[in-house]
Scaffold this active site. Structure first.
Site, mmCIF file in Angstrom:
data_model
loop_
_atom_site.group_PDB
_atom_site.id
_atom_site.type_symbol
_atom_site.label_atom_id
_atom_site.label_comp_id
_atom_site.label_asym_id
_atom_site.label_seq_id
_atom_site.Cartn_x
_atom_site.Cartn_y
_atom_site.Cartn_z
ATOM 1 N N GLY A 42 0.784 -1.230 0.000
ATOM 2 C CA GLY A 42 0.000 0.000 0.000
ATOM 3 C C GLY A 42 0.812 1.274 0.000
ATOM 4 O O GLY A 42 0.255 2.349 -0.208
ATOM 5 N N CYS A 251 -28.400 -8.367 -16.351
ATOM 6 C CA CYS A 251 -27.768 -8.081 -17.633
ATOM 7 C C CYS A 251 -28.731 -8.446 -18.767
ATOM 8 O O CYS A 251 -29.316 -9.530 -18.764
ATOM 9 C CB CYS A 251 -26.469 -8.871 -17.772
ATOM 10 N N CYS A 254 -26.901 -11.650 -20.725
ATOM 11 C CA CYS A 254 -26.677 -12.952 -20.092
ATOM 12 C C CYS A 254 -27.551 -13.164 -18.861
ATOM 13 O O CYS A 254 -27.596 -14.256 -18.323
ATOM 14 C CB CYS A 254 -25.196 -13.127 -19.723
ATOM 15 N N CYS A 276 -23.464 -6.410 -18.733
ATOM 16 C CA CYS A 276 -22.261 -6.703 -17.956
ATOM 17 C C CYS A 276 -21.129 -5.809 -18.443
ATOM 18 O O CYS A 276 -20.900 -5.676 -19.647
ATOM 19 C CB CYS A 276 -21.829 -8.154 -18.144
ATOM 20 N N CYS A 282 -19.514 -12.100 -19.536
ATOM 21 C CA CYS A 282 -20.828 -12.106 -20.181
ATOM 22 C C CYS A 282 -20.855 -13.117 -21.335
ATOM 23 O O CYS A 282 -21.788 -13.893 -21.472
ATOM 24 C CB CYS A 282 -21.143 -10.697 -20.682
#
Lengths: 289, 194
Positions: A42, A251, A254, A276, A282
């Protein structure tokens, strides 16, 4: 959103360039920065960002990290907002096809190195994969404290009160935290980190991810990293726990109710569809149906 | 220059450096795992291939190197890596210890604001064995616990490492080399004697 074979290197690899474009001195410098970044999860490590054959803001940091990491045996996937077939993703994938001659793929599971702008793939990543983020602004505190020297001191002291006040003020004014992307995270309980502008929806995927996560900011000249299986916690309060947002829809292609959705305006009479954002996810779901 | 300094460095500098870097990156991001360095390099004694390959991959004119390996090995490193040779370990970015490693506390620690400006200790050891027995390692990069058996470090090393870890974010990172094998411990890793 087709899987057309657009990855053809168009005449093979370019002559006259070193493998993966960067010279070996630059790669060594970036590699040293990457190792220190992994050792201090980090923490932002400065590096000598080079001029690349595309402008700042188009992923120069991610490209330099990928170029320093990638080898001839790797398989590269590049996504831009989750999609493999957008301009930025196609250009970068073709770039590495030409300067490194590496294999490229659109399938998350087959890739060993995935460079991403603003998304984490829906398919869970595994050990041995490397996820390279393109980062426009690595400093999570920059809207709250413009002085770079002061933000460095705040990181040294672990003093992140400014960010907690910002979250508190959001809650006091609007009843909830209003950050929907680039939602700040604490890494290994020590460093406040910008996850790059991924949707907050993706933040939980960073926590204890089995893959190695590397971040490159070209214009700001910073590299940072999250090793595998490292705690990444989205900042929140006990009485206002972190809640990632997702459009309440399925979606249109899909039918997924779990993936992150893009809203697509379809006409000028208010028509819209949700799709998506992850095109590989997808397509695989549609192929299975 | 002595004849030993003329023994070859990395056969394919671009590909070998990339392969070595990935081995070290993998070792550093999964502390306690042992990786094989892919480069075929034959450094002068007492350097082992892994330590030599790691230094040729990472050291250059910007990184002073200190080593106790003697003049042949030092000249070989300076010739192939182009690195300045530090006269004492306190001044080095990379410290290569073939014998007993210097005290971690005297090496460059970095500062609280710039903890990345710390030294990396490359220690040659007799053997590395991952999987069972030896140290119990915990920390970032480790799902639950990694086991690593290291032969050839001083007996008080884990106590010294504890002090190094307590200074986080300052501190030294460790790369262990035996033959062609490499393991790494970033400053975040906790060691418990098995």
């Amino acid at each position: 959103m087709s899987a057309a074979p657009q990855d053809a290197a168009g005449g093979g690899t370019l002559a006259g360039y070193n493998f993966a474009y960067l010279d070996e001195d630059t790669k060594r410098m970036i590699r040293r920065a990457l190792l220190k970044a992994v050792a201090i999860p980090g923490h932002q490590v400065p590096f000598g960002s080079r001029e690349m054959p595309l402008p700042y803001g188009w992923g120069t940091g991610g490209i330099q990290v990928t170029a320093s990491v990638i080898g001839p045996d790797d398989t590269l996937k590049v996504i831009d907002q989750g999609a493999d077939d957008t301009t930025n993703a196609v250009s970068i994938r073709r770039f590495f096809g030409r300067v490194a001659g590496v294999a490229t793929t659109e399938r998350t599971a087959e890739a060993t190195v995935i460079q991403t702008r603003h998304r984490i793939p829906e398919t869970p990543l595994r050990e041995g994969q490397i996820l390279v983020y393109q980062v426009p602004m690595p400093e999570p505190l920059f809207r709250l404290e413009p002085r770079v020297a002061e933000t460095r001191r705040l990181h040294a002291l672990g003093d992140y009160g400014l960010m907690h006040v910002k979250l508190y003020e959001d809650i006091a004014r609007r009843g909830e935290v209003t950050i929907s992307y680039n939602y700040p995270v604490m890494v290994n309980g020590r460093y406040l980190m910008s996850p790059s502008p991924i949707p907050a929806f993706d933040n939980p995927k960073m926590d204890r991810m089995p893959a190695l996560q590397l971040f490159g900011a070209g214009r700001e000249k910073r590299i940072y990293a999250v090793p595998p299986y490292t705690a990444v916690r989205s900042l929140d309060f006990e009485d206002h726990p972190f809640r990632p947002n997702r459009a309440d829809a399925a979606c249109a292609l899909c039918g997924s109710r779990d993936s992150y959705l893009d809203e697509v305006v379809t006409d000028d009479r208010g028509g819209r569809r949700f799709l998506c954002s992850d095109t590989d996810y997808c397509e695989r779901r549609r192929a299975e149906q | 220059m002595r004849a030993a300094a003329l023994s070859p460095g990395l056969a394919d500098p671009v590909a070998d450096a990339q392969g070595c870097f990935r081995a070290v990156l993998d070792a550093m991001s999964r502390p306690g795992s042992v990786r094989r360095v892919p480069a075929d390099v034959r450094p002068p004694a007492p350097l082992v291939p892994a330590a030599a390959a790691v230094l040729l991959t990472l050291a250059d004119a910007a990184t002073p190197v200190w080593t106790d390996a003697g003049p042949d090995a030092a000249a070989w490193l300076a010739f192939h890596a182009g690195c300045p040779l530090a006269t004492s370990p306190e001044d080095a970015a990379f410290v290569l210890a073939c014998g007993s490693p210097p005290s971690l506390g005297v090496l460059v620690q970095g500062t609280d604001e710039e903890p990345h400006r710390s030294a990396t200790l490359i220690a040659q050891v007799a053997a590395l064995e991952a999987g069972s027995g030896g140290w119990r390692l915990r920390g970032p990069g480790i799902e639950a616990e990694h086991r690593l058996r290291v032969s050839g470090l001083p007996s008080d090393f884990t106590a010294r490492w504890g002090a190094n870890r307590a200074a986080f974010p300052r501190g030294v990172d460790l790369v262990l080399c035996a033959g062609r094998e490499v393991a790494a411990l970033p400053r975040t890793t906790a060691i418990e004697e098995g």
